[in-house]
Scaffold this motif. Sequence first.
Motif, PDB file in Angstrom:
ATOM      1  N   MET B 380     -18.793 -13.888  -7.919  1.00  0.00           N
ATOM      2  CA  MET B 380     -18.580 -13.537  -6.508  1.00  0.00           C
ATOM      3  C   MET B 380     -17.082 -13.535  -6.215  1.00  0.00           C
ATOM      4  SD  MET B 380     -19.781 -15.696  -3.140  1.00  0.00           S
ATOM      5  CE  MET B 380     -18.963 -17.234  -3.559  1.00  0.00           C
ATOM      6  N   LEU B 381     -16.613 -12.492  -5.547  1.00  0.00           N
ATOM      7  CA  LEU B 381     -15.245 -12.480  -5.030  1.00  0.00           C
ATOM      8  C   LEU B 381     -15.309 -12.907  -3.568  1.00  0.00           C
ATOM      9  CD1 LEU B 381     -13.953  -9.041  -6.446  1.00  0.00           C
ATOM     10  CD2 LEU B 381     -13.825 -11.318  -7.470  1.00  0.00           C
ATOM     11  N   TYR B 382     -14.636 -14.006  -3.239  1.00  0.00           N
ATOM     12  CA  TYR B 382     -14.639 -14.444  -1.845  1.00  0.00           C
ATOM     13  C   TYR B 382     -13.230 -14.800  -1.415  1.00  0.00           C
ATOM     14  CZ  TYR B 382     -14.303 -19.400  -3.178  1.00  0.00           C
ATOM     15  OH  TYR B 382     -13.873 -20.599  -3.681  1.00  0.00           O
ATOM     16  N   ASP B 383     -13.010 -14.864  -0.137  1.00  0.00           N
ATOM     17  CA  ASP B 383     -11.673 -15.091   0.401  1.00  0.00           C
ATOM     18  C   ASP B 383     -11.392 -16.586   0.501  1.00  0.00           C
ATOM     19  OD1 ASP B 383      -9.410 -13.525   2.119  1.00  0.00           O
ATOM     20  OD2 ASP B 383      -9.775 -15.539   2.895  1.00  0.00           O
ATOM     21  N   MET B 384     -10.288 -17.007  -0.090  1.00  0.00           N
ATOM     22  CA  MET B 384      -9.945 -18.434  -0.110  1.00  0.00           C
ATOM     23  C   MET B 384      -9.774 -19.000   1.303  1.00  0.00           C
ATOM     24  SD  MET B 384      -7.112 -18.901  -3.109  1.00  0.00           S
ATOM     25  CE  MET B 384      -7.308 -18.240  -4.779  1.00  0.00           C
ATOM     26  N   GLU B 385      -9.312 -18.165   2.222  1.00  0.00           N
ATOM     27  CA  GLU B 385      -9.082 -18.642   3.594  1.00  0.00           C
ATOM     28  C   GLU B 385     -10.389 -18.612   4.386  1.00  0.00           C
ATOM     29  OE1 GLU B 385      -5.751 -19.215   5.337  1.00  0.00           O
ATOM     30  OE2 GLU B 385      -5.257 -19.615   3.231  1.00  0.00           O
ATOM     31  N   MET B 386     -11.147 -17.539   4.231  1.00  0.00           N
ATOM     32  CA  MET B 386     -12.385 -17.410   4.992  1.00  0.00           C
ATOM     33  C   MET B 386     -13.484 -18.309   4.436  1.00  0.00           C
ATOM     34  SD  MET B 386     -12.259 -13.161   5.419  1.00  0.00           S
ATOM     35  CE  MET B 386     -13.984 -13.065   5.008  1.00  0.00           C
ATOM     36  N   GLY B 387     -13.392 -18.666   3.164  1.00  0.00           N
ATOM     37  CA  GLY B 387     -14.439 -19.472   2.540  1.00  0.00           C
ATOM     38  C   GLY B 387     -15.714 -18.667   2.399  1.00  0.00           C
ATOM     39  N   CYS B 388     -16.812 -19.346   2.114  1.00  0.00           N
ATOM     40  CA  CYS B 388     -18.089 -18.644   2.004  1.00  0.00           C
ATOM     41  C   CYS B 388     -19.228 -19.555   2.437  1.00  0.00           C
ATOM     42  CB  CYS B 388     -18.304 -18.131   0.586  1.00  0.00           C
ATOM     43  SG  CYS B 388     -18.283 -19.422  -0.639  1.00  0.00           S
ATOM     44  N   GLU B 389     -20.272 -18.904   2.917  1.00  0.00           N
ATOM     45  CA  GLU B 389     -21.478 -19.581   3.401  1.00  0.00           C
ATOM     46  C   GLU B 389     -22.319 -20.070   2.235  1.00  0.00           C
ATOM     47  OE1 GLU B 389     -22.235 -19.441   6.879  1.00  0.00           O
ATOM     48  OE2 GLU B 389     -20.204 -18.619   7.031  1.00  0.00           O
ATOM     49  N   LYS B 390     -23.308 -20.909   2.529  1.00  0.00           N
ATOM     50  CA  LYS B 390     -24.447 -21.086   1.626  1.00  0.00           C
ATOM     51  C   LYS B 390     -25.281 -19.804   1.796  1.00  0.00           C
ATOM     52  CE  LYS B 390     -24.093 -25.454   0.163  1.00  0.00           C
ATOM     53  NZ  LYS B 390     -24.266 -25.882  -1.236  1.00  0.00           N
ATOM     54  N   ASN B 391     -26.382 -19.669   1.083  1.00  0.00           N
ATOM     55  CA  ASN B 391     -27.230 -18.476   1.210  1.00  0.00           C
ATOM     56  C   ASN B 391     -26.429 -17.179   1.158  1.00  0.00           C
ATOM     57  OD1 ASN B 391     -29.908 -19.312   1.327  1.00  0.00           O
ATOM     58  ND2 ASN B 391     -29.546 -20.157   3.370  1.00  0.00           N
ATOM     59  N   LEU B 392     -25.813 -16.998   0.022  1.00  0.00           N
ATOM     60  CA  LEU B 392     -24.855 -15.908  -0.097  1.00  0.00           C
ATOM     61  C   LEU B 392     -25.511 -14.575  -0.380  1.00  0.00           C
ATOM     62  CD1 LEU B 392     -22.614 -17.971  -2.416  1.00  0.00           C
ATOM     63  CD2 LEU B 392     -21.871 -17.060  -0.215  1.00  0.00           C
ATOM     64  N   GLU B 393     -24.948 -13.543   0.222  1.00  0.00           N
ATOM     65  CA  GLU B 393     -25.334 -12.203  -0.201  1.00  0.00           C
ATOM     66  C   GLU B 393     -24.109 -11.558  -0.851  1.00  0.00           C
ATOM     67  OE1 GLU B 393     -27.791  -8.328   1.323  1.00  0.00           O
ATOM     68  OE2 GLU B 393     -26.458  -9.266   2.777  1.00  0.00           O
ATOM     69  N   GLN B 405     -28.812 -11.966  -4.084  1.00  0.00           N
ATOM     70  CA  GLN B 405     -28.887 -13.134  -3.208  1.00  0.00           C
ATOM     71  C   GLN B 405     -28.651 -14.389  -4.058  1.00  0.00           C
ATOM     72  OE1 GLN B 405     -29.763 -11.785  -0.143  1.00  0.00           O
ATOM     73  NE2 GLN B 405     -28.985 -13.679   0.779  1.00  0.00           N
ATOM     74  N   ILE B 406     -27.748 -15.229  -3.618  1.00  0.00           N
ATOM     75  CA  ILE B 406     -27.532 -16.501  -4.319  1.00  0.00           C
ATOM     76  C   ILE B 406     -27.983 -17.612  -3.376  1.00  0.00           C
ATOM     77  CG2 ILE B 406     -25.778 -18.051  -5.259  1.00  0.00           C
ATOM     78  CD1 ILE B 406     -25.999 -15.679  -6.998  1.00  0.00           C
ATOM     79  N   ASP B 407     -28.915 -18.443  -3.836  1.00  0.00           N
ATOM     80  CA  ASP B 407     -29.485 -19.442  -2.933  1.00  0.00           C
ATOM     81  C   ASP B 407     -28.607 -20.672  -2.810  1.00  0.00           C
ATOM     82  OD1 ASP B 407     -31.600 -17.757  -2.547  1.00  0.00           O
ATOM     83  OD2 ASP B 407     -32.668 -18.527  -4.301  1.00  0.00           O
TER      84      ASP B 407
END
Lengths: 481, 481
Positions: B380-393, B405-407
């Motif tokens: 997954m590429l995610y933004d270091m500042e924005m972070g990421c949720e659980k239950n990822l799409e 979908q990542i649980d």
Amino acid sequence: MIYKSSLALLTDLYELTMAYGYWKLGMMDREAVFTLFFRKRPFGGNYALAAGLETAIEFIKNFRFEKSDLDYLESLTSPNGEPLFEKGFLDYLSTFTFNCDIFAMPEGTPVFPYEPLILVRGPILQAQLLESALLNIVNFQTLIATKAARICASAEEDEVIEFGLRRAQGIDGAFSGTRATFVGGCQSTSNVIAGKYFGIPVKGTHAHSWIMAFDREEEAFDAYTDVLPDNCIYLVDTYDTVEGVKKAIKVAQKKKTKMLGVRLDSGDLAQLSIKIRKLLDDAGFEDAKIMASNELDELIIRDLKQQGAKINVWGVGTNLITATDQPALDGVYKLAAIQNEKGEWVYKLKISEQLVKTTNPGILQVRRFYDREKKALCDMLYDMEMGCEKNLELIDPLDPTRRKQIDSGEGRDLLIPIFKRGKQVYTSPSLQEIQANTKKELETLDPHYRRFLNPHIYFVGLEKGVYDLKMRLIDDIKGHP
Amino acid sequence: MIYKSSLALLTDLYELTMAYGYWKLGMMDREAVFTLFFRKRPFGGNYALAAGLETAIEFIKNFRFEKSDLDYLESLTSPNGEPLFEKGFLDYLSTFTFNCDIFAMPEGTPVFPYEPLILVRGPILQAQLLESALLNIVNFQTLIATKAARICASAEEDEVIEFGLRRAQGIDGAFSGTRATFVGGCQSTSNVIAGKYFGIPVKGTHAHSWIMAFDREEEAFDAYTDVLPDNCIYLVDTYDTVEGVKKAIKVAQKKKTKMLGVRLDSGDLAQLSIKIRKLLDDAGFEDAKIMASNELDELIIRDLKQQGAKINVWGVGTNLITATDQPALDGVYKLAAIQNEKGEWVYKLKISEQLVKTTNPGILQVRRFYDREKKALCDMLYDMEMGCEKNLELIDPLDPTRRKQIDSGEGRDLLIPIFKRGKQVYTSPSLQEIQANTKKELETLDPHYRRFLNPHIYFVGLEKGVYDLKMRLIDDIKGHP
């Protein structure tokens, strides 16, 4: 040299184990001759352009085993854990100086398969130790100079800028590589360190990141014009190429700046350049150039020109600096003769299942014959010791049914002395002079020899005495009667 | 470092003209983020192996403009003959020190298209100046480490020796190139200078020239055995391979030497090795190895194995050290975010006619998810500042219909801090540890991801927040509602 010390260890280990063997056996000063040549015509063309000699000379002049090199060699062991080298050998290396004769073709000389680019004659231990580094330096620069010559030929009178630093194979892939592109005819480079060391003109303005660092494209052009008003080549394809050109025109008009040109790095370069040429001309920027880059090579440039692309300057990167379609020249370095204990020359060849891999014996010079218009006619490999007759018969080493008669012995010997008994007797011309030499040399080759693909094959023959000698040696080895 | 000084000028001129522009405009300390990534899966496979980080760290640590560099820059002129740079800028460069944050993937990490191998965050002038050299170093070593991993995979448990010095693209093509082959899994090299600097085991015995330096082949084996009795691998194909083996056997028996093996460098390696194995076994040399070289790569090695070749050691040269079938990785270094005057992040992308060339905005971290057997599931590429949720799409950036979908948010962030505000916070492991890391990392990839050609494509998705941001930015630029 950009290196902090000698590169004596830029070698394959077997050069050192063989050197050790010759030292142990007391054979180290036995006189031998090695020649460096390639077999396969690069890129499906005909010739290669000899390059890398100046770098090779520097390598040899700086050649010495330093304390840390000798310490490292002392640490090496055989598979059973014993030291690989005796101390006496390392002491010998520590006092080592070259006293070989070296002949080479000047850089920029067109060279054909089986012709020695370099001939080393001297004590076998010394001549052997040069093998790996000479091959590394000369194979690479010859390859890239040749590729550059092809690309510059496709660009005709247009400027070709070398852009390959970021995709080159390592630091020297860029450094020596850029040098070789200049030998082959490129006019400039983006590579600053090559500019510093070799005096190659450097070029550059801005990247997409400059445009993106501002809120709007026009703002980026505006700011660039303010800070570098004398160096305005606008990169116009960050968002939409045609719109980019219109913005560049607007800015240049507003700022009353001399627009040197625009650069395209994507899209259909033929169509876009035609559209952009019209926009620039209509706005009064007839002198502004259109520079293009993006995966270019000689075939694409030729196609773009045939399709009427209005491109004046070609920025060529990856396909030039790595010679993508053939990233290595297959140059080898082979023993051609060795003196026996009585000091008589014994000529040598390595045979092979295939004739193409059988080497040519002898202390071979290359003589090129010219017609009255100074066009190259054919080359002859002859033995420097045996000399050659008038009324020459030349025989193609790969196809003995192809022969050529030369009525006069006139011509030019291409291998010239570089070192005599270890003393440098040749000073490399400036890189600018080398580039001029390339141009002059290429003009001696008829265009049908320079065709990119399926060119007419230039005739290179063995002088009959050398051919007969080769056949005798093959018969001896194979036990033919 | 083998270089006598900083390589600060190993850069494209436009990096310096842009730096000058930022300096002139007072924008030089504006915080920016650049990421280094590639787009095209090398060699028709799936992954690349990150490599070159240690070399990049050395480059950065040594980075400074020396007097001769500044003198050279001072001598540069615009096309109209005016100095290109103001003196004040050169003074600024002379006192220059880095204070960027740099994140990178450890060497030996499998990396996929669009994933940052390196992320640089810091003053835009500084981050820009790193571009060309980082690309040069990381593109090349990543390419070669990847090629080496493929070749070592084809050789299964056999030893692979890197033999490419003579065909490498220049001096560093051999030096850094050999380093990268070791990262990818090669066990040893012929290249002595790489052995000295990187501690890679070096191997070598003798060449055809050794055999040819004697009157008869047997005499050459005899002499070699006398001088290097603990390092007896006989090169047997100078004249006739099978006869050569018979002579080597005779010499080893006569001298009562432990024959380590024989080396073949021509001919049909499958048939010859089977014949030779029998000769060696029948003579009681069951432990003697058969080493082969000659234009090998992963596909030929796999074929030879399938044909029952009795080869234990593979010497691989040209096709490894130049990655012949794809001699450049297409890595780029793109601006992904910049702070505005208020210090707020503005995310950036470069669009293109083709979606594959549109960059991903953001300060992107790469998170790799694993299953219970420690096999990699997806990235997954995610933004270091924005972070990421659980239950990822996760959404495939090139094909938004491919989603995953990542649980659970568990996984491992692949980019780790290397420099913090210019201070080095990471020490590169030894090259031996890096090689061990490569092995461990490759085992996390299911074999169907490692297939040489047409592998199953590993899923790399943008975290939904980043994907939505990217689409918004594209709409903004294109003026979509």
